[in-house]
Scaffold this motif. Structure first.
Motif, PDB file in Angstrom:
ATOM      1  N   ALA A  70      21.732  22.308  58.848  1.00  0.00           N
ATOM      2  CA  ALA A  70      20.475  22.628  59.508  1.00  0.00           C
ATOM      3  C   ALA A  70      19.349  22.574  58.484  1.00  0.00           C
ATOM      4  CB  ALA A  70      20.545  24.003  60.157  1.00  0.00           C
ATOM      5  N   ARG A  71      18.178  22.200  58.952  1.00  0.00           N
ATOM      6  CA  ARG A  71      17.034  22.058  58.065  1.00  0.00           C
ATOM      7  C   ARG A  71      15.870  22.882  58.603  1.00  0.00           C
ATOM      8  NH1 ARG A  71      14.614  16.224  55.903  1.00  0.00           N
ATOM      9  NH2 ARG A  71      13.170  17.099  54.377  1.00  0.00           N
ATOM     10  N   ASP A  72      15.313  23.706  57.749  1.00  0.00           N
ATOM     11  CA  ASP A  72      14.142  24.511  58.085  1.00  0.00           C
ATOM     12  C   ASP A  72      12.966  23.940  57.301  1.00  0.00           C
ATOM     13  OD1 ASP A  72      12.157  26.372  58.412  1.00  0.00           O
ATOM     14  OD2 ASP A  72      13.395  28.105  57.951  1.00  0.00           O
ATOM     15  N   ASN A  73      12.207  23.067  57.949  1.00  0.00           N
ATOM     16  CA  ASN A  73      11.112  22.396  57.245  1.00  0.00           C
ATOM     17  C   ASN A  73      10.000  23.364  56.864  1.00  0.00           C
ATOM     18  OD1 ASN A  73      12.262  19.823  57.277  1.00  0.00           O
ATOM     19  ND2 ASN A  73      11.501  19.406  59.334  1.00  0.00           N
ATOM     20  N   ALA A  74       9.796  24.398  57.664  1.00  0.00           N
ATOM     21  CA  ALA A  74       8.717  25.346  57.379  1.00  0.00           C
ATOM     22  C   ALA A  74       8.950  26.071  56.062  1.00  0.00           C
ATOM     23  CB  ALA A  74       8.590  26.349  58.521  1.00  0.00           C
ATOM     24  N   ASN A  75      10.226  26.279  55.719  1.00  0.00           N
ATOM     25  CA  ASN A  75      10.564  27.009  54.505  1.00  0.00           C
ATOM     26  C   ASN A  75      11.212  26.127  53.443  1.00  0.00           C
ATOM     27  OD1 ASN A  75       9.820  29.806  55.234  1.00  0.00           O
ATOM     28  ND2 ASN A  75      11.321  29.490  56.866  1.00  0.00           N
ATOM     29  N   ASN A  76      11.154  24.803  53.652  1.00  0.00           N
ATOM     30  CA  ASN A  76      11.724  23.856  52.673  1.00  0.00           C
ATOM     31  C   ASN A  76      13.153  24.221  52.301  1.00  0.00           C
ATOM     32  OD1 ASN A  76       9.352  22.390  52.578  1.00  0.00           O
ATOM     33  ND2 ASN A  76       8.534  23.556  50.862  1.00  0.00           N
ATOM     34  N   THR A  77      13.950  24.527  53.311  1.00  0.00           N
ATOM     35  CA  THR A  77      15.316  24.971  53.056  1.00  0.00           C
ATOM     36  C   THR A  77      16.309  24.180  53.904  1.00  0.00           C
ATOM     37  OG1 THR A  77      14.524  27.198  52.562  1.00  0.00           O
ATOM     38  CG2 THR A  77      16.871  26.942  52.975  1.00  0.00           C
ATOM     39  N   LEU A  78      17.397  23.804  53.286  1.00  0.00           N
ATOM     40  CA  LEU A  78      18.511  23.146  53.953  1.00  0.00           C
ATOM     41  C   LEU A  78      19.698  24.097  53.932  1.00  0.00           C
ATOM     42  CD1 LEU A  78      19.528  20.379  55.142  1.00  0.00           C
ATOM     43  CD2 LEU A  78      20.388  19.905  52.842  1.00  0.00           C
ATOM     44  N   TYR A  79      20.415  24.170  55.038  1.00  0.00           N
ATOM     45  CA  TYR A  79      21.554  25.078  55.138  1.00  0.00           C
ATOM     46  C   TYR A  79      22.839  24.315  55.434  1.00  0.00           C
ATOM     47  CZ  TYR A  79      17.904  28.611  55.770  1.00  0.00           C
ATOM     48  OH  TYR A  79      16.808  29.419  55.607  1.00  0.00           O
ATOM     49  N   LEU A  80      23.939  24.921  55.043  1.00  0.00           N
ATOM     50  CA  LEU A  80      25.252  24.450  55.457  1.00  0.00           C
ATOM     51  C   LEU A  80      26.044  25.677  55.881  1.00  0.00           C
ATOM     52  CD1 LEU A  80      27.079  21.942  55.754  1.00  0.00           C
ATOM     53  CD2 LEU A  80      28.094  22.574  53.557  1.00  0.00           C
ATOM     54  N   GLN A  81      26.203  25.837  57.188  1.00  0.00           N
ATOM     55  CA  GLN A  81      27.009  26.930  57.728  1.00  0.00           C
ATOM     56  C   GLN A  81      28.453  26.472  57.766  1.00  0.00           C
ATOM     57  OE1 GLN A  81      25.989  30.181  58.842  1.00  0.00           O
ATOM     58  NE2 GLN A  81      28.209  30.429  58.743  1.00  0.00           N
ATOM     59  N   MET A  82      29.322  27.223  57.108  1.00  0.00           N
ATOM     60  CA  MET A  82      30.728  26.848  57.020  1.00  0.00           C
ATOM     61  C   MET A  82      31.576  27.944  57.655  1.00  0.00           C
ATOM     62  SD  MET A  82      30.794  25.294  53.148  1.00  0.00           S
ATOM     63  CE  MET A  82      30.631  26.894  52.388  1.00  0.00           C
ATOM     64  N   THR A  83      32.395  27.581  58.609  1.00  0.00           N
ATOM     65  CA  THR A  83      33.281  28.530  59.273  1.00  0.00           C
ATOM     66  C   THR A  83      34.724  28.027  59.202  1.00  0.00           C
ATOM     67  OG1 THR A  83      33.015  27.474  61.438  1.00  0.00           O
ATOM     68  CG2 THR A  83      31.448  29.203  60.863  1.00  0.00           C
ATOM     69  N   SER A  84      35.645  28.903  59.539  1.00  0.00           N
ATOM     70  CA  SER A  84      37.081  28.563  59.517  1.00  0.00           C
ATOM     71  C   SER A  84      37.450  27.876  58.211  1.00  0.00           C
ATOM     72  CB  SER A  84      37.425  27.663  60.710  1.00  0.00           C
ATOM     73  OG  SER A  84      37.116  28.301  61.925  1.00  0.00           O
ATOM     74  N   LEU A  85      37.028  28.459  57.124  1.00  0.00           N
ATOM     75  CA  LEU A  85      37.232  27.830  55.825  1.00  0.00           C
ATOM     76  C   LEU A  85      38.708  27.770  55.451  1.00  0.00           C
ATOM     77  CD1 LEU A  85      34.151  29.381  54.082  1.00  0.00           C
ATOM     78  CD2 LEU A  85      34.640  26.933  54.212  1.00  0.00           C
ATOM     79  N   LYS A  86      39.042  26.712  54.728  1.00  0.00           N
ATOM     80  CA  LYS A  86      40.418  26.456  54.328  1.00  0.00           C
ATOM     81  C   LYS A  86      40.481  26.335  52.803  1.00  0.00           C
ATOM     82  CE  LYS A  86      41.006  23.552  58.457  1.00  0.00           C
ATOM     83  NZ  LYS A  86      41.379  22.198  58.958  1.00  0.00           N
ATOM     84  N   PRO A  87      41.634  26.567  52.207  1.00  0.00           N
ATOM     85  CA  PRO A  87      41.745  26.405  50.745  1.00  0.00           C
ATOM     86  C   PRO A  87      41.297  25.022  50.272  1.00  0.00           C
ATOM     87  CG  PRO A  87      43.644  27.572  51.586  1.00  0.00           C
ATOM     88  CD  PRO A  87      42.858  27.129  52.792  1.00  0.00           C
TER      89      PRO A  87
END
Length: 121
Positions: A70-87
């Protein structure tokens, strides 16, 4: 001058979640493609997710359904939401950017210093 600064990495157990953030500056001259790639010790860089400058998103098969970019242009921030993480998600994660759409995420022109993600079983 383009700068990308990642944060949000850490150590969690398998099945857990993390949200990585990337604050960027200098991406002012036209649209940029942005994304995340990762690199584990002894392995090649792997593109994880990207958002092209036409708004489309692409995910590696290994993370589809589990990761969201996801990208928040207003705050110049890029996100990566990670769920169900694996080794096997354990790696250094890098935020990246490039003005060209046809460059693989792992080869983008600009990237940050990375943030470590460690998943224990």
């Amino acid at each position: 001058q383009v700068q990308l600064v990642e944060s949000g990495g850490g150590s969690v157990q398998s099945g857990g979640s993390l949200r990585l953030s990337c604050v960027h500056s200098g991406l002012t001259h036209g649209p940029y493609c942005v994304g995340w790639f990762r690199q584990a010790p002894g392995k090649e860089r792997e593109g994880v997710a990207r958002r092209d400058n036409n708004g489309s998103t692409i995910y590696a098969d290994s993370v589809k359904g589990r990761f969201t970019i996801a990208r928040d242009n207003a705050n110049n921030t890029l996100y990566l939401q990670m769920t169900s993480l694996k080794p096997e998600d354990t790696a250094m994660y890098y935020c990246a950017a490039d003005p060209r759409n046809d460059i693989p995420t792992r080869s983008m022109q600009y990237w940050g210093q990375g943030t470590q993600v460690t998943i224990s079983s």
